[in-house]
Every structure is written in structure tokens, then in C-alpha cells.
Design a protein around this motif. Structure first.
Motif, PDB file in Angstrom:
ATOM      1  N   LEU A 131     -38.460  19.348 -49.229  1.00  0.00           N
ATOM      2  CA  LEU A 131     -37.805  18.252 -49.940  1.00  0.00           C
ATOM      3  C   LEU A 131     -38.837  17.224 -50.378  1.00  0.00           C
ATOM      4  CD1 LEU A 131     -34.617  17.628 -47.748  1.00  0.00           C
ATOM      5  CD2 LEU A 131     -34.749  18.787 -49.955  1.00  0.00           C
ATOM      6  N   GLY A 132     -38.732  16.776 -51.665  1.00  0.00           N
ATOM      7  CA  GLY A 132     -39.617  15.731 -52.182  1.00  0.00           C
ATOM      8  C   GLY A 132     -38.810  14.558 -52.689  1.00  0.00           C
ATOM      9  N   SER A 178     -55.984  21.628 -56.592  1.00  0.00           N
ATOM     10  CA  SER A 178     -55.328  21.196 -55.362  1.00  0.00           C
ATOM     11  C   SER A 178     -54.701  19.821 -55.549  1.00  0.00           C
ATOM     12  CB  SER A 178     -56.340  21.149 -54.216  1.00  0.00           C
ATOM     13  OG  SER A 178     -55.721  20.692 -53.030  1.00  0.00           O
ATOM     14  N   PRO A 179     -53.511  19.598 -54.980  1.00  0.00           N
ATOM     15  CA  PRO A 179     -52.862  18.279 -55.115  1.00  0.00           C
ATOM     16  C   PRO A 179     -53.485  17.218 -54.198  1.00  0.00           C
ATOM     17  CG  PRO A 179     -51.487  19.717 -53.804  1.00  0.00           C
ATOM     18  CD  PRO A 179     -52.606  20.575 -54.315  1.00  0.00           C
ATOM     19  N   PHE A 180     -54.395  17.644 -53.336  1.00  0.00           N
ATOM     20  CA  PHE A 180     -55.036  16.680 -52.433  1.00  0.00           C
ATOM     21  C   PHE A 180     -56.548  16.877 -52.504  1.00  0.00           C
ATOM     22  CE2 PHE A 180     -53.779  20.454 -50.090  1.00  0.00           C
ATOM     23  CZ  PHE A 180     -54.973  20.882 -49.540  1.00  0.00           C
ATOM     24  N   LEU A 181     -57.299  15.841 -52.117  1.00  0.00           N
ATOM     25  CA  LEU A 181     -58.750  15.897 -52.128  1.00  0.00           C
ATOM     26  C   LEU A 181     -59.267  16.507 -50.832  1.00  0.00           C
ATOM     27  CD1 LEU A 181     -58.432  14.075 -54.595  1.00  0.00           C
ATOM     28  CD2 LEU A 181     -60.372  12.733 -53.794  1.00  0.00           C
ATOM     29  N   ALA A 182     -60.451  17.097 -50.906  1.00  0.00           N
ATOM     30  CA  ALA A 182     -61.059  17.691 -49.727  1.00  0.00           C
ATOM     31  C   ALA A 182     -61.311  16.623 -48.665  1.00  0.00           C
ATOM     32  CB  ALA A 182     -62.372  18.390 -50.090  1.00  0.00           C
ATOM     33  N   PHE A 183     -61.128  17.054 -47.415  1.00  0.00           N
ATOM     34  CA  PHE A 183     -61.341  16.149 -46.271  1.00  0.00           C
ATOM     35  C   PHE A 183     -62.842  15.941 -46.050  1.00  0.00           C
ATOM     36  CE2 PHE A 183     -61.653  15.792 -41.496  1.00  0.00           C
ATOM     37  CZ  PHE A 183     -61.209  14.480 -41.427  1.00  0.00           C
ATOM     38  N   THR A 233     -54.273  11.988 -52.331  1.00  0.00           N
ATOM     39  CA  THR A 233     -53.792  12.967 -53.305  1.00  0.00           C
ATOM     40  C   THR A 233     -54.677  12.945 -54.536  1.00  0.00           C
ATOM     41  OG1 THR A 233     -52.306  11.392 -54.384  1.00  0.00           O
ATOM     42  CG2 THR A 233     -51.421  12.638 -52.489  1.00  0.00           C
ATOM     43  N   ALA A 234     -54.648  14.031 -55.292  1.00  0.00           N
ATOM     44  CA  ALA A 234     -55.465  14.127 -56.509  1.00  0.00           C
ATOM     45  C   ALA A 234     -55.023  13.089 -57.536  1.00  0.00           C
ATOM     46  CB  ALA A 234     -55.378  15.539 -57.083  1.00  0.00           C
ATOM     47  N   VAL A 235     -53.701  12.908 -57.693  1.00  0.00           N
ATOM     48  CA  VAL A 235     -53.213  11.918 -58.657  1.00  0.00           C
ATOM     49  C   VAL A 235     -53.659  10.523 -58.256  1.00  0.00           C
ATOM     50  CG1 VAL A 235     -51.134  10.840 -59.604  1.00  0.00           C
ATOM     51  CG2 VAL A 235     -51.248  13.333 -59.367  1.00  0.00           C
ATOM     52  N   ASN A 236     -53.552  10.230 -56.956  1.00  0.00           N
ATOM     53  CA  ASN A 236     -54.004   8.923 -56.473  1.00  0.00           C
ATOM     54  C   ASN A 236     -55.492   8.729 -56.749  1.00  0.00           C
ATOM     55  OD1 ASN A 236     -55.314   7.344 -53.982  1.00  0.00           O
ATOM     56  ND2 ASN A 236     -53.264   6.519 -54.338  1.00  0.00           N
ATOM     57  N   GLU A 293     -48.911  17.831 -62.387  1.00  0.00           N
ATOM     58  CA  GLU A 293     -49.738  17.243 -61.329  1.00  0.00           C
ATOM     59  C   GLU A 293     -48.922  16.308 -60.449  1.00  0.00           C
ATOM     60  OE1 GLU A 293     -52.706  15.880 -64.209  1.00  0.00           O
ATOM     61  OE2 GLU A 293     -54.212  16.779 -62.882  1.00  0.00           O
ATOM     62  N   LEU A 294     -48.016  15.566 -61.080  1.00  0.00           N
ATOM     63  CA  LEU A 294     -47.169  14.651 -60.317  1.00  0.00           C
ATOM     64  C   LEU A 294     -46.203  15.431 -59.410  1.00  0.00           C
ATOM     65  CD1 LEU A 294     -46.373  12.108 -63.172  1.00  0.00           C
ATOM     66  CD2 LEU A 294     -47.914  11.760 -61.247  1.00  0.00           C
ATOM     67  N   THR A 295     -45.683  16.561 -59.935  1.00  0.00           N
ATOM     68  CA  THR A 295     -44.773  17.388 -59.146  1.00  0.00           C
ATOM     69  C   THR A 295     -45.489  18.000 -57.957  1.00  0.00           C
ATOM     70  OG1 THR A 295     -43.467  17.894 -61.127  1.00  0.00           O
ATOM     71  CG2 THR A 295     -43.215  19.372 -59.227  1.00  0.00           C
ATOM     72  N   GLU A 296     -46.717  18.524 -58.184  1.00  0.00           N
ATOM     73  CA  GLU A 296     -47.491  19.114 -57.102  1.00  0.00           C
ATOM     74  C   GLU A 296     -47.806  18.079 -56.025  1.00  0.00           C
ATOM     75  OE1 GLU A 296     -48.881  22.573 -56.790  1.00  0.00           O
ATOM     76  OE2 GLU A 296     -46.989  22.560 -57.909  1.00  0.00           O
ATOM     77  N   GLN A 297     -48.066  16.857 -56.455  1.00  0.00           N
ATOM     78  CA  GLN A 297     -48.336  15.791 -55.488  1.00  0.00           C
ATOM     79  C   GLN A 297     -47.099  15.510 -54.645  1.00  0.00           C
ATOM     80  OE1 GLN A 297     -50.352  11.854 -56.461  1.00  0.00           O
ATOM     81  NE2 GLN A 297     -48.256  11.164 -56.192  1.00  0.00           N
ATOM     82  N   ASP A 298     -45.923  15.474 -55.275  1.00  0.00           N
ATOM     83  CA  ASP A 298     -44.694  15.180 -54.541  1.00  0.00           C
ATOM     84  C   ASP A 298     -44.372  16.312 -53.552  1.00  0.00           C
ATOM     85  OD1 ASP A 298     -42.524  13.483 -54.011  1.00  0.00           O
ATOM     86  OD2 ASP A 298     -41.196  14.688 -55.270  1.00  0.00           O
TER      87      ASP A 298
END
Length: 973
Positions: A517-518, A754-759, A588-591, A400-405
Motif C-alpha cells: 500500500l502507498g 532504483s527509487p532509493f540512493l545507495a547506502f 529516495t531518488a526523487v528526493n 519515478e514518483l510512483t516507484e518512490q511511493d
């Protein structure tokens, strides 16, 4: 009567000095005036012979058979014409015989003389009736007087006997008084003897004999005197009342001995005797309250005088009966400190204890701002490694952290491209603005607008179309574009097709990327810390599904929602700002998962600080008091508390053993003042276990009871812990492992892969909040919503929705929407020319609205069909009018209804209000055009390429306006 004073009893010695048969008796001669003789010589010779037959003679004079005169004066009238007639009472006629008299003498009465003759008859009739009445009255008076004279003569013969009878009556009254005083004296002497001989200890019974009419009672003899008429009931009552009062004084002062409570009263083991408590308890059913009340009611001196008050009465009972029977002499004291104890987070936890939970376990070492106030929150990057960070951090996988980055890297590239492209467009816009300002160049750059303005103005077509309801502003812009196509000059603005750039450049660029790049991320399982690199050096491959999700669910919704590139960039500029992320821009989902955990931790700790009331506190627990270190039952604590709990367990157990073995052993010592307050007698200062048990009314052999009294008087002073902590170390860990971790897992399922939340758009958010809320039907929910946003009760549903939208929109979103709204109100199509190159042009933004700044005169013509703007209206129809005058007119027209005005089209409307605007070259106030300031610098209505040669004294636009009105007035007829 019998009376008692401080000198003793005294019987009455009454005497009667009045006259009686034995003392100067009364004689008959003394009553001659009281009983006088009567007169017997009333008159009996009143007149009774008045005539009871009456008559009178009348004379009538007859001529031609009719009465011409009538006499009744006692004279004798002779002659053939006079006829005599005697009227008698009584007679044999129905009346007076006057008609018979006329018949006999052959004449007729006239009404006058007939009535006069009848009057003579009425007179003798009345005279006869009065005589009869007077004769009868005289006869009755004579008869009555004769009877009275006879009666008085008979009475006078009895007067001597009556006078003697009266003398005997007075002598009898005197004899009765002699008997009365002798009888009272006799009774009084007997009553004194009875009082002195009455038994002691039977006051109420003795007193009852005073009023008794039975044999031996003091009322018996007096009742006989009443019955024989010698005394009245009141006199009897007074005599007995005086005896009762005197006997009470005598008995209370000579027969009753007061109880000596100092010598005879016995106190309880601890504390003084409490009469009120003792009476209320009524142990042994002694009913002391009832007995005392009966004594008061019966005025029982054997109790009232002996004990003086109810307290002494009860104390005597306790001293003689109650104590030996085991009854309490005072109320047991409550274990007030024990009962009132509440384990409270704020009061019972030290700063160090609270810090241990807040910082080391929950990890609340960071800070965020809410409603302008700082709130502690989790700092995921401080390296503290609290329980929450370790447990929750462990649940967020490395993937999850990698997908976020990876998402962050792709988002930053996109944001950079968007910003760079916007900067290019703005640079071109600034360059054109500079050229437009240079002398001579402005005419070239504005050539299309100039030609369009001149053609529309000179031909009059612009004004005509405005009157036909055509939006001339949009027409002019369209005309400019067409002219630009002909001239080849198109420098009016730096127009940019952002939708085309989005579709053809930005999206295709993302689709073509194979890697990104991350910063690189590393998770420490021991501390829960996540380390993020400082530079974007880590290479991530971009899968097609990842890119598609990014385009479809992240980029496109935000671009479609945006009205400008500034707004679009504002939605993605938090992608690398963890503390600023939110669902309205980028999160982001992790956030978001961390936010869930942090909010739960904040709520948990705030709950500990804010909870009040018994339901949130721990009270005294006897089992805990005896064994507070039972971690299996009460949870784990820190090492320092473990040592304190072991000492508490040992000491409490030892004291209980000692108390059961020897209750009379000393439990603890007091100062002299404390001993006195406690209720110890003498000079003793040591309190025994038995006295302590009596003080509280508790059983030493009962474990729970002993725990309560021990903490109240002993344990509290030694800081023993009476109850389990509101929250322990194990409670916090359990909350994290269960509540927080469960909430994070639930949120992960909700967010998906998804690594991000819906808008979430502001409109969606506002609709979600207001869904199902009706201010009239859901009053409580509506009130809570108004309070949440700080609005008053007058706010409407639309106003609340607008407030919510404003509160969650970015500044860029708010600014561009205000510009679009303004242009729609001015009937202008929103374009980059008006709003700047950052605006994303879309046809659906053109949605004309009512202009709140439009004046009343313009609204009148607009309602009649005029399609142009307010400025175009005045330039077309009223170019010669002074704008100050027009302002005054339009203010006067506010709310004015022109009932007789024809508003079917703009020209007839203009004719209807012509009187308001002035005729014959004059204004509203009658001033002519020549009076105006001829040096005033006036702007032409349409641009002239040769402005230097323009003669402003010739108002071309004004003339054109007047010609236009003339031509089209006939056109519409």
C-alpha cells in the motif's frame, strides 16, 4: 665699490692716510733696531797642548818566582824582591808589555795582580785618549770663532745700506696703497655709469658683463689690478659681488613692470585657469616648465619679477598664445559618476525585484538549517509554482514518483515489523528484570552464574587460569552456558538472535509480498506541484526485481552495518520524512534529484547576493544607455521597466540631436552656487552643450562620449538606467533550463533506476574525503579540511577520520559502538547480557583492546601473563589489601621501572613486588590486619547460596587466594 640703495647709486671715495714716499717717507735711521750690527770678538785661545803620550811606573814584589804584591802609588820601592816596570802609551807591545816584563825578570803573574796591573794600563790609555780628543776640540773651536768674527766684521760694513733698503721698501708699500684706492675709486665711478646706461629687458646679459674679463666687462680693469698686485682675487670677488647685488636691486625695482593677471589674464570657457595642468600638457611644445626653471636657475628678473610665480608665467602664455591656439586651460573633468557606476544586485535591485527572482522564479520559499543558520531552499509542496518547480518538476516523470511511493510503502512495512519485534524483545527483557529483583527469585534466575562462580572460586581453577593468560570473564560466561544446559535454567537474559530473525522472518516476509500500500502521488504539470495522499490506500504490485533490489541494495547493507536494532531502525526511520532524508540513512531518488535542483538554486541566489568586484558587476554601457529596451540583446524585464526604458531612449536621442545642431544652446540650468562651482563666469546659470563638452573634454558628435556626459550630469538625476541588470528574468530561466536541468539529468543517470540512493557508511564517507590527502604533502587541502570541521592544526589524520565518523553516525550507532568498545577494553565479550536485547550479537565484535582505566599494578601483572580483568586480579591475589592503600601504590608505580624485578610470570612478578605490598600480615604502611575496621561489610569473592549463614569474619576468598599462590608458586618452579 659701487652700491645701490633706495636713494640711488653711490660710487666709492676711498682715501689712504698712511706714510709713503710722498707723505712723511721712512729713513734708514728708523731701522737701527730692526737691523742691528753683530759682535766680532769671540775667543780663539782655547788650550790645545795636553800630553798625548802617557806612562805610569809599577813595582812588583817577587817571591819564589811569583808576584806577591803590586804597588803604583808613586813611591820608589827598593830591595831585591821589588822589580820596577814603566807602562807607556803608546808602546811597541800588543798590550801593555806585562808578560814580556815577567819573562825578562823571570817570574809569573798571578791572575789577581796581572788584572790589577792591566787596570793601571787601562787608566793611562784612557787618559791619553781623552787628551787627544780635548786638544782636537779646542783647535776646532778656535778655528770656528775666527771665521765667525771675520764674517760679522764683513756684515757690519753692509748695515747702513740694509737700513736704507728697508726704508725704501716701506715707502713703496705706501705708494702701492695710494695707487689701489685711486684705482678702485676710478672703477667704481665707471661701474655706476655702466649700470645706469645698461639696456632694459636684458637683465641676464647685462649681469653677465659684471663678471666678464673681456673688453667692456666690469671685471676687466679689476683683473689688471689683481695681475699688478694692487688687489687680491678675494677683493676683486667682493667688489664684483657687491656690484651684482646692487645691480639686481636696481634692475628689479626700476626696470621691470609686474604682469597684471587680473586685467590681462584670460580664463578657459568653463572653470578657472589651471597652471599646473597647462604646463604639464606642454601643448605646442612651449616647454614652459623648462623655461621657468631656467629663469629660476639664471635668476632672470625679466621673468621672475614680472610674473612673480610659475602660475602667472603659464597663465600669460595661455592668455597670449594658448587659448587662441585651442589649447586647454584646465583639465577635463572625468565622468566620475558614469565611470564609477556598477550594477550591483544588492544596491540596484529593489526588494520587490529580488523577491520576484527568489520566490516566483527560483521557488526559494522554504527554509533549511545549515551550521545552525537558516538558509532559503525550495519548498516543493507550497503550490507557488515557480519557474524552477515547473521546469524541474516536469523532468521528473510520473513513473519515478510512483516507484518512490511504492518503495516508501514497502519500507514503512519493514520498519513497522522491525520496531514491533524489538518492542517484544524489550518487553521480555523488562519482565525478566522485574523477576530478578524479587526476593528469593534472584537466586533462582542467577543459579548458573552462582554455581559457576562458586566452582571456579572454591576449586581455585579461576585464579589458576587467569595466571595462565586465559580470559576468565569469557571462560565464566562459557561455563554458565554449560551449567545452564545441565540445570535446564536459562533465565540469565532475554537473548535474541536478530540475525536469524532477519534471515528467516524479515527477508522471507518481504520476498513473500506481492503488493504493498502507498499514499498515491499526483503531479501538476502547470505548477510543478506534487500532491501526496494522506492515507496509504493506493495498491502497488511488487515485481520480483523490485523486491530483490530492495533486499539486496537497501535492507541488507543497512542491517549488516548495524550493531543494534536501534541503529538498524535509525537507518530506515527517515523513509517517510522528506526533509530529513540523507545518504547515511535513507534517501529516495526523487528526493535526491530535488535536492540537486534546490542546491543549485540556493547557490545561484547566494551568488547574486554575495558576488563582489568588477567581474561580477555591470558598468556603464553607452549602447544600452541609448536603447535599454532591446530585449533581444539585453534580456527581458518586467513591464514597469519596459515603460521607463522607452522614455529613456526617447529623451536621450532628442538631447543628442539638439546638442549636435546647436552646441551653444542650454543643456540644463544650475543654481548660483552650482554655477560658481562649475566654473561659469558672471551671473550665468545655464550650461550650454559646448561648455559641458569642454568641461568633460568630450566630443558632442561622438555617440559614446555624449552618452557618458549625459548620464553624468543629466541622466543620473532622472534615474536613467546606465547598464544592463546583473540578472534578468530571462537569465534566471536560462539558468534553470540549462544549468539546473542538466545537473538533474546527470544525477538521474548516476542514481540509475532504483527509487532509493545507495547506502553510504560513515567509514566509506570518511575514506572518500581523506583519500589522497597527506598532511605533509597536501598542506593546502589538509588545512581546508581542518577548517571545514573546525579542528586545529595539531589534529592527526586518525583524529580527523574519527571526527568525521562521529559527525555522520546516528545516535544509536554511536551509543552501541561505545558500549562494544568499553567491553573490549575490559576484556569482556560483547553480548546482549551486557549491552541489552537490542544488540545484534556477532563474533567479530569481540576484539579486546587496552583498558585506558587500568592501573599500573594490574598492567604490570597483565604484561607478565595474567589473563583476567583488573577486578579478578585484585580478588585473586590481593583480597586483604585496603583499596585506598592499593590506589596509592598504583599511583606511585605510574612510570616506575622495576629493573631488578622478575616479570617472567604472574607469581614471580608478585614476589618481586611483595616488598611494596607489606609482609607478615601488615599493609604497605606496617598496619596489621587487626587494626582494620572489623565491622566493615565485605563482599565475598564468590557467590554463596547460603549467604545468611556466611561468616564474613572468615575470609574464605582471601585464604583461597593465599593457598592458590602457594600451590602454584611450586607448580611453576
Amino acid at each position: 665699490m659701487a652700491t645701490y640703495t633706495s636713494k640711488g647709486w653711490k660710487a666709492t671715495n676711498l682715501k689712504y692716510n698712511g706714510r709713503s714716499s710722498s707723505n712723511n717717507p721712512y729713513t734708514a735711521g728708523e731701522f737701527s733696531e730692526a737691523i742691528p750690527t753683530r759682535s766680532a770678538n769671540r775667543k780663539t785661545d782655547a788650550k790645545t797642548n795636553r800630553p798625548e803620550e802617557t806612562s805610569t811606573q809599577i813595582y812588583v814584589k817577587i817571591r819564589n818566582g811569583r808576584v806577591v804584591d803590586l804597588k803604583n802609588d808613586g813611591k820608589d820601592y827598593q830591595g831585591d824582591e821589588w822589580k820596577a816596570f814603566t807602562i807607556r802609551q803608546p808602546n811597541d807591545y800588543d798590550g801593555y808589555g806585562l808578560k814580556q816584563f815577567a819573562e825578562n825578570r823571570n817570574f809569573e803573574w798571578t791572575d789577581k795582580y796581572l788584572n790589577e796591573a792591566r787596570g793601571f794600563g787601562d787608566r793611562i790609555k784612557t787618559e791619553r785618549e781623552n787628551n787627544i780628543k780635548d786638544n782636537e776640540t779646542a783647535r776646532r773651536t778656535n778655528d770656528a770663532n775666527r771665521i765667525l768674527n771675520e764674517t760679522d766684521q764683513a756684515y757690519n760694513e753692509t748695515v747702513p745700506a740694509l737700513r736704507q733698503e728697508k726704508a725704501d721698501e716701506f715707502n713703496a708699500k705706501g705708494d702701492k696703497q695710494v695707487t689701489k684706492v685711486n684705482s678702485i675709486n676710478q672703477w667704481s665711478s665707471s661701474a655706476v655709469k655702466w649700470a645706469k646706461a645698461s639696456p632694459t629687458g636684458r637683465y641676464v646679459g647685462n649681469r653677465s658683463q659684471i663678471n666678464s674679463n673681456a673688453s667692456g666687462g666690469q671685471g676687466e680693469f679689476l683683473t689688471s689690478l689683481v695681475n699688478d698686485g694692487y688687489i687680491t682675487n678675494k677683493e676683486k670677488k667682493d667688489l664684483l659681488g657687491t656690484l651684482t647685488t646692487s645691480y639686481k636691486t636696481y634692475y628689479g625695482s626700476t626696470r621691470v613692470t609686474a604682469w597684471n593677471y587680473e586685467a590681462q589674464g584670460i580664463n578657459p570657457p568653463v572653470g578657472g585657469f589651471d597652471s599646473k595642468y597647462y604646463i604639464n600638457q606642454n601643448e605646442g611644445n612651449s616647454n614652459l616648465e623648462k623655461k621657468w626653471n631656467n629663469a629660476v636657475k639664471n635668476d632672470d628678473l625679466d621673468i621672475l619679477v614680472r610674473y612673480e610665480n610659475k602660475g602667472n608665467f603659464a597663465w600669460n602664455d595661455y592668455s597670449t598664445v594658448g587659448k587662441s591656439a585651442g589649447y586647454r586651460g584646465n583639465k577635463e573633468k572625468p565622468t566620475a559618476q558614469t565611470d564609477a557606476y556598477r550594477e550591483d544586485f544588492q544596491k540596484n535591485f529593489s526588494d520587490a525585484d529580488r523577491q520576484l527572482i527568489r520566490d516566483n522564479q527560483l521557488g526559494l520559499t522554504g527554509e533549511r538549517i545549515s551550521d545552525g543558520k537558516p538558509i532559503r531552499t525550495v519548498n516543493w509542496d507550497d503550490g507557488v509554482g515557480g519557474d524552477l518547480e515547473v521546469i524541474i518538476g516536469g523532468s521528473i516523470a510520473q513513473r519515478e514518483l510512483t516507484e518512490q511511493d511504492k518503495f516508501k510503502g514497502l519500507g514503512l512495512d519493514m520498519a513497522t515489523d522491525a520496531i514491533n519485534e524489538l518492542n517484544k524483545a524489550r518487553a521480555r527483557e523488562r519482565e525478566l528484570d522485574i523477576y530478578k529483583g524479587l526476593p528469593g527469585f534472584s537466586e533462582i534466575f542467577n543459579m548458573n552464574a552462582t554455581l559457576s562462580n562458586s566452582i571456579l572460586g572454591d576449586s581455585g581453577v579461576g585464579g589458576i587460569l587467569g595466571t595462565m593468560g586465559v580470559n576468565t570473564s569469557q571462560l565464566e560466561e562459557s561455563f554458565e552456558d554449560q551449567i545452564g544446559a545441565v540445570t535446564g535454567v536459562n533465565f540469565n537474559s532475554s537473548e535474541y538472535n536478530w540475525q536469524k530473525w532477519f534471515n528467516d522472518t524479515l527477508i522471507k516476509d518481504i520476498e513473500s509480498k506481492s503488493e504493498v500500500l502507498g499514499f498515491g502521488v499526483d503531479y501538476n504539470k502547470d505548477t510543478g506541484e506534487v500532491k501526496i495522499g494522506d492515507e496509504r490506500t493506493t495498491v502497488y504490485e511488487l515485481e520480483e526485481d523490485f523486491k530483490k533490489n530492495f533486499i539486496d541494495n537497501y535492507v541488507t547493507p543497512r542491517f549488516d552495518q548495524s550493531k543494534s536494532m536501534d541503529e538498524f531502525i535509525s537507518y530506515i526511520d527517515t523513509i517517510d520524512k522528506e526533509t530529513e532524508q540523507n545518504i547515511f540513512q535513507t534517501q529516495t531518488a526523487v528526493n535526491a534529484l530535488r535536492d540537486v535542483a534546490a542546491l543549485r538554486a540556493e547557490e545561484f541566489y547566494a551568488g547574486l547576493e554575495g558576488k563582489v568586484g568588477d567581474s561580477y558587476q555591470k558598468s556603464f554601457n553607452p549602447e544600452f544607455y541609448f536603447n535599454p529596451g532591446n530585449s533581444a540583446k539585453y534580456g527581458t524585464v518586467n513591464d514597469a521597466k519596459k515603460l521607463d526604458y522607452a522614455n529613456q531612449k526617447k529623451e536621450v536621442a532628442a538631447d543628442w540631436k539638439k546638442a549636435k545642431a546647436n552646441p551653444n544652446s542650454i543643456a540644463y540650468a544650475l543654481t548660483k552656487k552650482e554655477a560658481k562651482d562649475f566654473g561659469l563666469t558672471g551671473s550665468r546659470t545655464g550650461v550650454t552643450w559646448a561648455e559641458l563638452a569642454y568641461y568633460y573634454g568630450l566630443d558632442l558628435k561622438d555617440k559614446n562620449s555624449f552618452a557618458k556626459l549625459h548620464y553624468d550630469k543629466i541622466g543620473r538625476s532622472k534615474n536613467f538606467d546606465p547598464a544592463r541588470d546583473v540578472v534578468t528574468d530571462s537569465d534566471v530561466k536560462s539558468f534553470i533550463s540549462n544549468n539546473v536541468l542538466s545537473a538533474v539529468d546527470d544525477s538521474r543517470d548516476k542514481f540509475g533506476d532504483s527509487p532509493f540512493l545507495a547506502f553510504v557508511t560513515p567509514e566509506e564517507f570518511a575514506n572518500e574525503i581523506l583519500e589522497g590527502i597527506d598532511p605533509l604533502e597536501n598542506k593546502d587541502e589538509w588545512k581546508e579540511l581542518l577548517e571545514l570541521y573546525g579542528l586545529d592544526e595539531s589534529a592527526t589524520l586518525n583524529e580527523v577520520k574519527e571526527y568525521i565518523l562521529e559527525s555522520v553516525r546516528t545516535g544509536a550507532a554511536k551509543d552501541i559502538r561505545e558500549g562494544i568498545k568499553y567491553l573490549n577494553q575490559k576484556s569482556k565479550k560483547p553480548t546482549q547480557k551486557e549491552l541489552g536485547v537490542t544488540y545484534i550479537e556477532r563474533d567479530e565484535d569481540a576484539n579486546p583492546e587496552e583498558d585506558p582505566d587500568a592501573d599500573a599494578l594490574y598492567k604490570t601483572f597483565k604484561n607478565a601473563g595474567f589473563g583476567g580483568t583488573q577486578e579478578e586480579f585484585y580478588e585473586t591475589f590481593l583480597p586483604d589489601m585496603d583499596r585506598n592503600d592499593l590506589n596509592m601504590i598504583t599511583q606511585g608505580l605510574e612510570g616506575l621501572q622495576l629493573k631488578d624485578a622478575d616479570m617472567s610470570d604472574p607469581f614471580t612478578a608478585l614476589g618481586s613486588v611483595q616488598g611494596f605490598l607489606g609482609d607478615d600480615g601488615s599493609d604497605l604502611f606496617g598496619s596489621s590486619d587487626e587494626d582494620k575496621d572489623k565491622e566493615e561489610d565485605k563482599e565475598p569473592s564468590y557467590f554463596d547460596l547460603f549467604a545468611d549463614e556466611k561468616n564474613y569474619d572468615n575470609d574464605y576468598a582471601s585464604d583461597s587466594g593465599r593457598e592458590l599462590i602457594t600451590d602454584f608458586t611450586s607448580f611453576f618452579k
